[in-house]
Design a protein around this motif. Sequence first.
Motif, PDB file in Angstrom:
ATOM      1  N   ALA A 140       0.834  -1.206   0.000  1.00  0.00           N
ATOM      2  CA  ALA A 140       0.000   0.000   0.000  1.00  0.00           C
ATOM      3  C   ALA A 140       0.867   1.253   0.000  1.00  0.00           C
ATOM      4  N   LYS A 141       1.917   1.228   0.797  1.00  0.00           N
ATOM      5  CA  LYS A 141       2.820   2.385   0.865  1.00  0.00           C
ATOM      6  C   LYS A 141       3.522   2.605  -0.470  1.00  0.00           C
ATOM      7  N   ALA A 142       3.957   1.529  -1.102  1.00  0.00           N
ATOM      8  CA  ALA A 142       4.648   1.633  -2.389  1.00  0.00           C
ATOM      9  C   ALA A 142       3.709   2.089  -3.502  1.00  0.00           C
ATOM     10  N   GLN A 143       2.429   1.712  -3.407  1.00  0.00           N
ATOM     11  CA  GLN A 143       1.457   2.053  -4.450  1.00  0.00           C
ATOM     12  C   GLN A 143       0.898   3.467  -4.310  1.00  0.00           C
ATOM     13  N   ALA A 144       1.026   4.042  -3.129  1.00  0.00           N
ATOM     14  CA  ALA A 144       0.417   5.353  -2.879  1.00  0.00           C
ATOM     15  C   ALA A 144       1.015   6.398  -3.808  1.00  0.00           C
ATOM     16  N   GLU A 145       0.144   7.082  -4.509  1.00  0.00           N
ATOM     17  CA  GLU A 145       0.580   8.156  -5.390  1.00  0.00           C
ATOM     18  C   GLU A 145       0.067   9.462  -4.847  1.00  0.00           C
ATOM     19  N   GLN A 146       0.972  10.280  -4.388  1.00  0.00           N
ATOM     20  CA  GLN A 146       0.612  11.595  -3.882  1.00  0.00           C
ATOM     21  C   GLN A 146       0.863  12.608  -4.990  1.00  0.00           C
ATOM     22  N   PRO A 147      -0.130  13.392  -5.351  1.00  0.00           N
ATOM     23  CA  PRO A 147       0.105  14.415  -6.368  1.00  0.00           C
ATOM     24  C   PRO A 147       1.202  15.375  -5.917  1.00  0.00           C
ATOM     25  N   ASP A 148       1.909  15.938  -6.857  1.00  0.00           N
ATOM     26  CA  ASP A 148       2.947  16.908  -6.526  1.00  0.00           C
ATOM     27  C   ASP A 148       2.343  18.093  -5.789  1.00  0.00           C
ATOM     28  N   ASP A 149       3.057  18.564  -4.786  1.00  0.00           N
ATOM     29  CA  ASP A 149       2.637  19.735  -4.023  1.00  0.00           C
ATOM     30  C   ASP A 149       2.887  20.960  -4.902  1.00  0.00           C
ATOM     31  N   PRO A 150       1.831  21.638  -5.353  1.00  0.00           N
ATOM     32  CA  PRO A 150       2.019  22.751  -6.276  1.00  0.00           C
ATOM     33  C   PRO A 150       2.610  23.996  -5.628  1.00  0.00           C
ATOM     34  N   SER A 151       2.684  24.039  -4.292  1.00  0.00           N
ATOM     35  CA  SER A 151       3.165  25.247  -3.626  1.00  0.00           C
ATOM     36  C   SER A 151       4.677  25.416  -3.764  1.00  0.00           C
ATOM     37  N   GLY A 152       5.408  24.307  -3.888  1.00  0.00           N
ATOM     38  CA  GLY A 152       6.867  24.405  -3.998  1.00  0.00           C
ATOM     39  C   GLY A 152       7.530  24.933  -2.742  1.00  0.00           C
ATOM     40  N   VAL A 153       6.816  24.878  -1.624  1.00  0.00           N
ATOM     41  CA  VAL A 153       7.338  25.390  -0.368  1.00  0.00           C
ATOM     42  C   VAL A 153       7.877  24.235   0.463  1.00  0.00           C
ATOM     43  N   GLY A 154       9.065  24.386   1.021  1.00  0.00           N
ATOM     44  CA  GLY A 154       9.600  23.387   1.941  1.00  0.00           C
ATOM     45  C   GLY A 154       9.064  23.665   3.329  1.00  0.00           C
ATOM     46  N   ARG A 155       8.710  22.612   4.070  1.00  0.00           N
ATOM     47  CA  ARG A 155       8.203  22.801   5.426  1.00  0.00           C
ATOM     48  C   ARG A 155       8.491  21.559   6.253  1.00  0.00           C
ATOM     49  N   SER A 156       8.421  21.730   7.553  1.00  0.00           N
ATOM     50  CA  SER A 156       8.733  20.608   8.440  1.00  0.00           C
ATOM     51  C   SER A 156       7.582  19.619   8.542  1.00  0.00           C
ATOM     52  N   ALA A 157       6.361  20.048   8.266  1.00  0.00           N
ATOM     53  CA  ALA A 157       5.216  19.149   8.345  1.00  0.00           C
ATOM     54  C   ALA A 157       5.280  18.146   7.206  1.00  0.00           C
ATOM     55  N   ARG A 158       5.183  16.868   7.523  1.00  0.00           N
ATOM     56  CA  ARG A 158       5.290  15.817   6.508  1.00  0.00           C
ATOM     57  C   ARG A 158       3.929  15.404   5.957  1.00  0.00           C
ATOM     58  N   ASN A 159       2.871  15.792   6.634  1.00  0.00           N
ATOM     59  CA  ASN A 159       1.535  15.365   6.238  1.00  0.00           C
ATOM     60  C   ASN A 159       0.897  16.421   5.348  1.00  0.00           C
ATOM     61  N   ARG A 160       1.068  16.249   4.048  1.00  0.00           N
ATOM     62  CA  ARG A 160       0.523  17.187   3.072  1.00  0.00           C
ATOM     63  C   ARG A 160      -0.486  16.441   2.211  1.00  0.00           C
ATOM     64  N   PHE A 161      -1.658  17.021   2.076  1.00  0.00           N
ATOM     65  CA  PHE A 161      -2.715  16.396   1.303  1.00  0.00           C
ATOM     66  C   PHE A 161      -3.137  17.344   0.189  1.00  0.00           C
ATOM     67  N   VAL A 162      -2.781  17.003  -1.041  1.00  0.00           N
ATOM     68  CA  VAL A 162      -3.131  17.812  -2.196  1.00  0.00           C
ATOM     69  C   VAL A 162      -4.532  17.425  -2.643  1.00  0.00           C
ATOM     70  N   GLY A 163      -5.380  18.405  -2.862  1.00  0.00           N
ATOM     71  CA  GLY A 163      -6.739  18.094  -3.276  1.00  0.00           C
ATOM     72  C   GLY A 163      -7.482  19.306  -3.789  1.00  0.00           C
ATOM     73  N   LEU A 164      -8.771  19.117  -3.970  1.00  0.00           N
ATOM     74  CA  LEU A 164      -9.643  20.178  -4.473  1.00  0.00           C
ATOM     75  C   LEU A 164     -10.575  20.655  -3.372  1.00  0.00           C
ATOM     76  N   VAL A 165     -10.758  21.949  -3.301  1.00  0.00           N
ATOM     77  CA  VAL A 165     -11.738  22.508  -2.381  1.00  0.00           C
ATOM     78  C   VAL A 165     -13.114  22.087  -2.881  1.00  0.00           C
ATOM     79  N   THR A 166     -13.919  21.500  -1.997  1.00  0.00           N
ATOM     80  CA  THR A 166     -15.262  21.059  -2.388  1.00  0.00           C
ATOM     81  C   THR A 166     -16.358  21.904  -1.769  1.00  0.00           C
TER      82      THR A 166
END
Length: 134
Positions: free
Chosen positions: A50-76
């Motif tokens: 599951a970990k190997a298959q997970a595809e996280q979209p690229d973070d469009p912000s291009g900002v480096g940060r210490s938080a590792r939990n980033r969730f790219v998505g659409l505002v609904t």
Amino acid sequence: MPQFRLSEAARLLGVSDDTVRRWVRAGQLTAFDDPAGRKVVDGAELAAFAKAQAEQPDDPSGVGRSARNRFVGLVTEVVTDKVMAQVELQCGSHRVVSLMSAEAVRELGLRPGVLAVAVVKATTVVVETPEGSR
């Protein structure tokens, strides 16, 4: 050792039973018979897969940060009053809800359909297991 039937593995991975069977036939997952004769997958192997298959979209912000939990998505959905707002994002199969100021919503231009990144940095994460877990 936790084991999951192929149908359970499919549900956990968000795919069809047939997809899991194809992965087994292709040697990407190892299945074996449990004492009841059902095909099962080892839990640790399934977690690594599951970990190997997970595809996280690229973070469009291009900002480096210490938080590792980033969730790219659409505002609904955005619900605002005079001071506060509730912003809902759909990040893959995950729904993320954030409370923020109405001013922040205006400054960020948040509205349904906008691409956004939810960044989560928490000191407390609650982990639960189903009753009678394996």
